[in-house]
Design a protein around this motif. Structure first.
Motif, mmCIF file in Angstrom:
data_model
loop_
_atom_site.group_PDB
_atom_site.id
_atom_site.type_symbol
_atom_site.label_atom_id
_atom_site.label_comp_id
_atom_site.label_asym_id
_atom_site.label_seq_id
_atom_site.Cartn_x
_atom_site.Cartn_y
_atom_site.Cartn_z
ATOM 1 N N LEU A 109 6.859 -11.049 -7.190
ATOM 2 C CA LEU A 109 5.499 -11.385 -7.572
ATOM 3 C C LEU A 109 4.441 -10.162 -7.484
ATOM 4 O O LEU A 109 3.681 -10.004 -8.483
ATOM 5 C CB LEU A 109 4.796 -12.457 -7.008
ATOM 6 C CG LEU A 109 5.669 -13.843 -7.150
ATOM 7 C CD1 LEU A 109 4.983 -15.167 -6.353
ATOM 8 C CD2 LEU A 109 5.519 -14.236 -8.926
ATOM 9 N N TRP A 110 4.556 -9.387 -6.457
ATOM 10 C CA TRP A 110 3.762 -8.406 -6.425
ATOM 11 C C TRP A 110 4.119 -7.076 -7.342
ATOM 12 O O TRP A 110 3.319 -6.711 -7.821
ATOM 13 C CB TRP A 110 3.943 -7.532 -4.759
ATOM 14 C CG TRP A 110 2.698 -8.356 -3.930
ATOM 15 C CD1 TRP A 110 3.070 -9.002 -2.767
ATOM 16 C CD2 TRP A 110 1.448 -8.398 -4.190
ATOM 17 N NE1 TRP A 110 1.902 -9.329 -2.132
ATOM 18 C CE2 TRP A 110 0.811 -9.021 -3.020
ATOM 19 C CE3 TRP A 110 0.589 -7.780 -5.085
ATOM 20 C CZ2 TRP A 110 -0.567 -9.236 -2.882
ATOM 21 C CZ3 TRP A 110 -0.893 -8.133 -4.930
ATOM 22 C CH2 TRP A 110 -1.391 -8.551 -3.792
ATOM 23 N N TYR A 111 5.291 -6.789 -7.527
ATOM 24 C CA TYR A 111 5.549 -6.256 -8.475
ATOM 25 C C TYR A 111 5.309 -6.332 -9.847
ATOM 26 O O TYR A 111 4.702 -5.568 -10.644
ATOM 27 C CB TYR A 111 7.148 -5.685 -8.549
ATOM 28 C CG TYR A 111 7.739 -4.839 -7.465
ATOM 29 C CD1 TYR A 111 7.324 -3.480 -7.218
ATOM 30 C CD2 TYR A 111 8.482 -5.428 -6.402
ATOM 31 C CE1 TYR A 111 7.766 -2.721 -6.356
ATOM 32 C CE2 TYR A 111 9.108 -4.702 -5.564
ATOM 33 C CZ TYR A 111 8.947 -3.276 -5.380
ATOM 34 O OH TYR A 111 9.137 -2.568 -4.491
ATOM 35 N N ALA A 112 5.296 -7.807 -10.493
ATOM 36 C CA ALA A 112 4.939 -8.248 -11.540
ATOM 37 C C ALA A 112 3.265 -8.173 -11.640
ATOM 38 O O ALA A 112 2.990 -7.631 -12.817
ATOM 39 C CB ALA A 112 5.463 -9.702 -11.820
ATOM 40 N N GLY A 157 10.989 1.876 -9.159
ATOM 41 C CA GLY A 157 11.988 2.557 -8.908
ATOM 42 C C GLY A 157 11.721 3.150 -7.047
ATOM 43 O O GLY A 157 12.570 3.428 -6.425
ATOM 44 N N THR A 158 10.492 2.952 -6.805
ATOM 45 C CA THR A 158 10.080 3.291 -5.192
ATOM 46 C C THR A 158 11.137 2.144 -4.205
ATOM 47 O O THR A 158 11.115 2.544 -3.248
ATOM 48 C CB THR A 158 8.646 3.038 -5.181
ATOM 49 O OG1 THR A 158 8.173 1.866 -5.324
ATOM 50 C CG2 THR A 158 8.193 4.263 -5.518
ATOM 51 N N SER A 159 11.516 0.963 -4.854
ATOM 52 C CA SER A 159 12.019 0.186 -4.137
ATOM 53 C C SER A 159 13.395 0.538 -3.623
ATOM 54 O O SER A 159 13.927 0.051 -2.347
ATOM 55 C CB SER A 159 12.344 -1.204 -4.914
ATOM 56 O OG SER A 159 13.233 -0.973 -6.124
ATOM 57 N N TRP A 184 0.887 -1.232 0.128
ATOM 58 C CA TRP A 184 -0.134 -0.047 -0.063
ATOM 59 C C TRP A 184 0.872 1.193 0.100
ATOM 60 O O TRP A 184 0.428 2.031 -0.588
ATOM 61 C CB TRP A 184 -0.995 0.156 1.241
ATOM 62 C CG TRP A 184 -1.553 1.387 1.560
ATOM 63 C CD1 TRP A 184 -1.482 2.443 2.628
ATOM 64 C CD2 TRP A 184 -2.547 1.910 0.564
ATOM 65 N NE1 TRP A 184 -2.241 3.495 2.299
ATOM 66 C CE2 TRP A 184 -2.823 3.216 1.233
ATOM 67 C CE3 TRP A 184 -3.099 1.661 -0.724
ATOM 68 C CZ2 TRP A 184 -3.750 4.114 0.682
ATOM 69 C CZ3 TRP A 184 -4.009 2.666 -0.976
ATOM 70 C CH2 TRP A 184 -4.331 3.701 -0.349
ATOM 71 N N LEU A 185 1.886 1.267 0.933
ATOM 72 C CA LEU A 185 2.786 2.576 0.802
ATOM 73 C C LEU A 185 3.545 2.619 -0.581
ATOM 74 O O LEU A 185 3.718 3.828 -1.040
ATOM 75 C CB LEU A 185 3.689 2.111 1.911
ATOM 76 C CG LEU A 185 4.930 3.403 2.224
ATOM 77 C CD1 LEU A 185 3.970 4.773 2.156
ATOM 78 C CD2 LEU A 185 5.608 3.149 3.311
ATOM 79 N N THR A 186 3.923 1.558 -1.182
ATOM 80 C CA THR A 186 4.494 1.531 -2.608
ATOM 81 C C THR A 186 3.689 2.095 -3.501
ATOM 82 O O THR A 186 3.829 3.173 -4.512
ATOM 83 C CB THR A 186 4.907 0.142 -3.067
ATOM 84 O OG1 THR A 186 5.999 -0.118 -2.256
ATOM 85 C CG2 THR A 186 5.452 0.255 -4.424
ATOM 86 N N LEU A 187 2.361 1.896 -3.542
ATOM 87 C CA LEU A 187 1.370 2.337 -4.410
ATOM 88 C C LEU A 187 0.980 3.708 -4.250
ATOM 89 O O LEU A 187 0.925 4.635 -5.027
ATOM 90 C CB LEU A 187 0.068 1.372 -4.141
ATOM 91 C CG LEU A 187 -0.004 0.154 -4.728
ATOM 92 C CD1 LEU A 187 -1.161 -0.709 -4.500
ATOM 93 C CD2 LEU A 187 0.501 -0.199 -6.189
ATOM 94 N N TRP A 188 0.844 4.062 -2.903
ATOM 95 C CA TRP A 188 0.734 5.597 -2.392
ATOM 96 C C TRP A 188 1.713 6.296 -2.940
ATOM 97 O O TRP A 188 1.808 7.527 -3.521
ATOM 98 C CB TRP A 188 0.412 5.734 -0.872
ATOM 99 C CG TRP A 188 0.113 7.076 -0.621
ATOM 100 C CD1 TRP A 188 -0.826 7.651 -0.564
ATOM 101 C CD2 TRP A 188 1.225 7.865 0.034
ATOM 102 N NE1 TRP A 188 -0.684 9.002 0.072
ATOM 103 C CE2 TRP A 188 0.577 9.213 0.279
ATOM 104 C CE3 TRP A 188 2.599 7.698 0.188
ATOM 105 C CZ2 TRP A 188 1.523 10.258 0.843
ATOM 106 C CZ3 TRP A 188 3.300 8.845 0.825
ATOM 107 C CH2 TRP A 188 2.587 9.879 1.115
ATOM 108 N N LEU A 189 3.140 5.884 -2.710
ATOM 109 C CA LEU A 189 4.101 6.661 -3.160
ATOM 110 C C LEU A 189 4.169 6.805 -4.522
ATOM 111 O O LEU A 189 4.369 7.984 -4.885
ATOM 112 C CB LEU A 189 5.530 5.847 -2.518
ATOM 113 C CG LEU A 189 6.783 6.818 -2.467
ATOM 114 C CD1 LEU A 189 6.703 8.088 -1.733
ATOM 115 C CD2 LEU A 189 7.681 5.967 -1.905
ATOM 116 N N THR A 190 4.005 5.852 -5.420
ATOM 117 C CA THR A 190 3.739 5.990 -6.617
ATOM 118 C C THR A 190 2.848 6.820 -7.318
ATOM 119 O O THR A 190 3.227 7.527 -8.186
ATOM 120 C CB THR A 190 3.612 4.743 -7.366
ATOM 121 O OG1 THR A 190 4.610 3.569 -6.865
ATOM 122 C CG2 THR A 190 3.490 4.637 -8.829
#
Length: 285
Positions: free
Chosen positions: A257-260, A222-224, A75-81
């Protein structure tokens, strides 16, 4: 009419019977079939190797794939993106306007911004912002350490980086519009705002959407990199788990897998957005 007269009349020439049409034999593409067979065999070996390799620990992957900590990181990755893309394109549009301006100062500022933030690697930018307190310990009487947390630093660093690329995408899209149409809109008395909104933007979007979609997917991945400053994104969440359990490979597979999955969904969305803006053109398929 006598028989002699009939004999002298011109007769219709006999049409020769057509010869049998040549039989069309399709070209035999033995090389293509051989290459396809080799590729399929290699792909099958790779899939079999991944599925049967016990080191992947697919049962562990299944246990952690939808765990609370991983979903919070996702969720934080999606929000940040989303935040970075919105702010990045807003700032990038402004920089693109600078670069297209008739004012030489604004053009120089726009060029300088794009040059600077495309020259510095994103990891270096994040580390500089994360350690900004060494340069400016206080801002408006507030300690910089208290003002800029890891998530705020990630938003600032990624936004400034993406804006430099977004500016070039927007500028390229605007320049792709035929200038004659803008002149025609001026002749019709359309205001600058209506020319931009009704004439330039719909046509520019055909050139903007494809690279913007690629930027969106690139930003998601890139957020990784924000894991290096301890932002609890998807990758950092899986790292916290495997630092405790030492199950490195299966937890990395969870993140992979989640990134994919997310990039696949974004790719499908990009296809339909491109198709929408390509209406009325030969590319609308």
């Amino acid at each position: 009419m006598s028989s002699d007269t009939l004999a002298k009349l011109p007769t219709t020439p006999e049409i020769p019977e057509p010869a049998d049409a040549p039989r069309i034999v399709p070209r035999r593409r033995y090389g293509q079939w051989a290459a396809a067979t080799v590729v399929l065999l290699l792909l099958g070996f790779a899939i079999d190797s991944i599925a049967r390799n016990k080191a992947f620990q697919w049962d562990v992957v299944g246990d952690h794939f939808t765990s609370d900590s991983v979903l919070r990181g996702l969720w934080l990755t999606l929000w940040l993106t989303a935040v970075v893309m919105v702010l990045g394109f807003a700032l990038g549009t402004l920089i693109a306007a600078f670069r297209l301006s008739a004012n030489p100062v604004l053009r120089a500022v726009g060029r300088g911004y794009v040059w600077l933030f495309r020259s510095i690697p994103i990891l270096v930018q994040l580390l500089l912002w994360f350690n900004i307190g060494a340069l400016y310990p206080e801002v408006l009487g507030v300690r910089t350490v208290d003002l800029l947390g890891p998530v705020t630093v990630a938003v600032i660093g990624l936004t400034l980086h993406e804006a430099a690329y977004a500016a070039e995408v927007v500028r390229g899209g605007i320049l792709s519009v035929d200038h004659g149409q803008i002149e025609a809109a001026q002749a019709l008395g359309l205001s600058r705002w209506r020319r931009g909104y009704r004439i330039v933007l719909p046509q520019a979007m055909r050139s903007i959407v494809p690279p913007a979609g690629n930027m969106l997917i690139g930003t998601l991945k890139g957020t990784s990199i924000v894991s290096v400053i301890a932002v609890n994104d998807l990758l950092f969440s899986t790292q916290l788990i495997y630092h405790r359990t030492y199950q490195v490979i299966p937890l990395l597979m969870v993140a992979t897998l989640w990134y994919a999955v997310v990039t696949s969904v974004l790719g499908i969305g990009q296809y339909y957005v491109e198709k929408y803006y390509a209406r009325g053109t030969e590319h609308a398929r």
